[in-house]
Enzyme design. Structure first.
Site, short mmCIF file in Angstrom:
data_model
loop_
_atom_site.label_atom_id
_atom_site.label_comp_id
_atom_site.label_asym_id
_atom_site.label_seq_id
_atom_site.Cartn_x
_atom_site.Cartn_y
_atom_site.Cartn_z
N CYS A 157 -3.07 3.16 -1.78
CA CYS A 157 -2.68 3.42 -0.38
C CYS A 157 -3.77 4.07 0.47
O CYS A 157 -3.88 3.78 1.66
CB CYS A 157 -1.43 4.27 -0.35
SG CYS A 157 -1.44 5.63 -1.53
N HIS A 252 -2.21 9.08 5.31
CA HIS A 252 -3.39 9.49 4.55
C HIS A 252 -4.61 9.47 5.48
O HIS A 252 -4.86 8.47 6.17
CB HIS A 252 -3.66 8.51 3.40
CG HIS A 252 -2.68 8.61 2.26
ND1 HIS A 252 -1.75 9.61 2.14
CD2 HIS A 252 -2.54 7.83 1.15
CE1 HIS A 252 -1.06 9.43 1.01
NE2 HIS A 252 -1.52 8.36 0.40
P1 NAP Z 1 9.20 6.66 -6.66
O1 NAP Z 1 9.68 7.22 -5.37
O2 NAP Z 1 9.09 7.57 -7.82
O3 NAP Z 1 10.12 5.39 -7.04
C1 NAP Z 1 9.99 4.76 -8.29
C2 NAP Z 1 10.94 3.58 -8.44
O4 NAP Z 1 10.74 3.01 -9.75
C3 NAP Z 1 12.42 3.95 -8.34
O5 NAP Z 1 13.14 2.90 -7.75
C4 NAP Z 1 12.82 4.09 -9.81
O6 NAP Z 1 14.21 3.85 -10.04
C5 NAP Z 1 12.00 2.98 -10.44
N1 NAP Z 1 11.79 3.24 -11.87
C6 NAP Z 1 11.28 4.36 -12.44
N2 NAP Z 1 11.29 4.24 -13.79
C7 NAP Z 1 11.81 3.01 -14.06
C8 NAP Z 1 12.10 2.31 -15.27
N3 NAP Z 1 11.85 2.83 -16.47
N4 NAP Z 1 12.63 1.06 -15.19
C9 NAP Z 1 12.89 0.50 -13.97
N5 NAP Z 1 12.67 1.14 -12.81
C10 NAP Z 1 12.13 2.38 -12.84
O7 NAP Z 1 7.72 6.04 -6.50
P2 NAP Z 1 7.04 5.39 -5.17
O8 NAP Z 1 6.22 6.38 -4.46
O9 NAP Z 1 8.07 4.63 -4.42
O10 NAP Z 1 5.98 4.39 -5.82
C11 NAP Z 1 6.37 3.12 -6.32
C12 NAP Z 1 5.10 2.36 -6.73
O11 NAP Z 1 4.29 2.13 -5.58
C13 NAP Z 1 4.22 3.14 -7.72
O12 NAP Z 1 3.67 2.23 -8.64
C14 NAP Z 1 3.17 3.76 -6.83
O13 NAP Z 1 1.97 4.01 -7.52
C15 NAP Z 1 2.98 2.68 -5.77
N6 NAP Z 1 2.52 3.14 -4.46
C16 NAP Z 1 3.09 4.21 -3.83
C17 NAP Z 1 2.65 4.57 -2.55
C18 NAP Z 1 3.23 5.71 -1.77
O14 NAP Z 1 2.69 6.02 -0.68
N7 NAP Z 1 4.29 6.37 -2.23
C19 NAP Z 1 1.63 3.84 -1.93
C20 NAP Z 1 1.08 2.75 -2.60
C21 NAP Z 1 1.54 2.41 -3.85
P3 NAP Z 1 15.29 5.07 -10.07
O15 NAP Z 1 15.44 5.53 -8.67
O16 NAP Z 1 16.50 4.41 -10.61
O17 NAP Z 1 14.71 6.11 -10.97
#
Ligand code: NAP
Length: 361
Positions: A157, A252
């Site tokens: 990001c 960011h």
């Molecule tokens: P998050 O808020 O922690 O959300 C994670 C998601 O993954 C939730 O829907 C969770 O489901 C699911 N999950 C976790 N463990 C799992 C499992 N064992 N099996 C199936 N589903 C599972 O994280 P996020 O910030 O949204 O990030 C999501 C992805 O995007 C990551 O790979 C991150 O590196 C990437 N990313 C994030 C950003 C950002 O700005 N936040 C930017 C670019 C890329 P539950 O709710 O049911 O636990």
């Protein structure tokens, strides 16, 4: 036009929620399938996000009553959607296997996860920079024996805040030899619930695990070239990154110093290059494309996260404070919205590009 049915894996998380919000009004895509961890599976989407919904926007009615499925079982998505956005946060190896499992049953994956970013047959797209990398999908499909499925990813990001401005200068014929980046990254970048409040309030955390490595490696792939079924990295820019977590909710920011090759652009010329920069998403008029991808702010104290992260639907990069550098040649500040341009909005723009190029036909 009938909208294309899409799924969101990781729909309950920070990025997943942003997908649900942005897709609610999308002219081409509609959410027909939501999946997350086994802990959320079986609940309605409304119940699964109850108490942790982070958008300043109610859960869209059409999605609220969908029953969340277990994202670990790709077969559940069959016939429910044409492709999926992946916003899963889980073990890298498992994510790679799972994204491949969706592709293997004919469901393309447009991913935000980092698992596939270093796979040399997976395009890592910023459509304004390297849209031609989608041509690698043919080699990817033939390697795996996939007919319709494929995996395409977007980069980290924080890169969105400076890679498009740097690319615009490269495209204008200016070689960049060295780049030092210091990022100030928002807490929403750590997902939900993210960094504990006692670590974050009144504080800066000078470490984001793995982020500096991504910031130094991913630009090489983005600027690379498709050669014989592989993306070959361009390692001509030496990059050093410092990545910090700061108490900002979204957006960011990056302070960047650049050293050019022998030909050095004047400051006014750089501003003109940035203001005039347009690329394929603008030519194709993709629904999420910012009209002006790089917005230069002349005010001495901009860009700022609170004031500039939402520029052009959160999809434009704001830059400012362009000046001479006493060590390299120039320095500037870049800023973009991490969960929009840097995550869900960027993923949707990738999907729009893939749709426009016929990859979901
Ligand atoms: P998050 O808020 O922690 O959300 C994670 C998601 O993954 C939730 O829907 C969770 O489901 C699911 N999950 C976790 N463990 C799992 C499992 N064992 N099996 C199936 N589903 C599972 O994280 P996020 O910030 O949204 O990030 C999501 C992805 O995007 C990551 O790979 C991150 O590196 C990437 N990313 C994030 C950003 C950002 O700005 N936040 C930017 C670019 C890329 P539950 O709710 O049911 O636990």
């Amino acid at each position: 036009m009938n909208k294309i049915k899409v799924g969101v894996l990781g729909a309950t998380g920070m990025v997943g929620q942003q997908y649900i919000k942005l897709l609610a009004q999308h002219p081409w895509f509609e959410v027909a399938y939501v999946a997350a961890s086994p802990g959320s599976a079986g609940k309605t989407y409304r119940d699964a996000v109850s108490g942790r919904w982070q958008m300043a926007f109610d859960v869209p009615e059409k999605v609220a009553d969908l029953v969340v499925q277990d994202a670990n079982n790709a077969n559940l998505a069959e016939k429910k959607c044409v492709f999926v956005f992946s916003a899963l946060d889980m073990d890298k190896q498992k994510t790679r296997e799972l994204e491949n499992a969706y592709a293997a049953i004919g469901i393309p994956v447009v991913s935000n996860a980092s698992a596939h970013r270093s796979s040399d047959d997976v395009p890592m797209l910023i459509p304004e920079i390297n849209h031609e990398h989608i041509s690698i999908i043919a080699a990817q499909r033939s390697k795996h024996g996939w007919q319709k499925g494929f995996v395409a990813v977007k980069p980290n990001c924080s890169l969105q805040s400076y890679m498009t401005p740097v690319f615009a200068l490269l495209q204008a014929g200016y070689e960049v030899r060295k780049m030092i980046i210091t990022t100030m990254q928002a807490v929403s970048g750590a997902g939900y619930p993210g960094v504990p409040s006692l670590d974050m309030i009144d504080n800066i955390v000078p470490l984001i695990g793995g982020e500096e490595e991504k910031s130094e490696m991913e630009p090489c792939k983005i600027l690379g070239h498709v050669v014989d079924g592989h993306i070959v990295n361009d390692e001509s820019i030496k990059i050093s990154a410092h990545c910090n977590r700061v108490p900002v909710v979204d957006g960011h920011t990056a302070c960047v110093s650049l050293e050019f090759g022998d030909k050095k652009p004047a400051l006014d010329e750089i501003k003109k290059i940035w203001r005039d920069f347009r690329a394929l998403p603008q030519e194709l008029n993709l629904p999420s494309a910012p009209l002006q991808p790089i917005i230069y702010r002349e005010e001495a104290n901009r860009p700022q996260p609170r004031k500039d992260r939402d520029a052009d639907k959160g999809m434009a990069v704001s830059v400012g404070r362009l000046r001479q550098c006493n060590v390299f040649d120039i320095r500037f500040v870049g800023l973009s919205h991490n969960t929009v341009r840097g995550a869900a909005g960027g993923g949707i723009l990738n999907a729009e590009l893939l749709k426009a190029k016929g990859y979901f036909d």
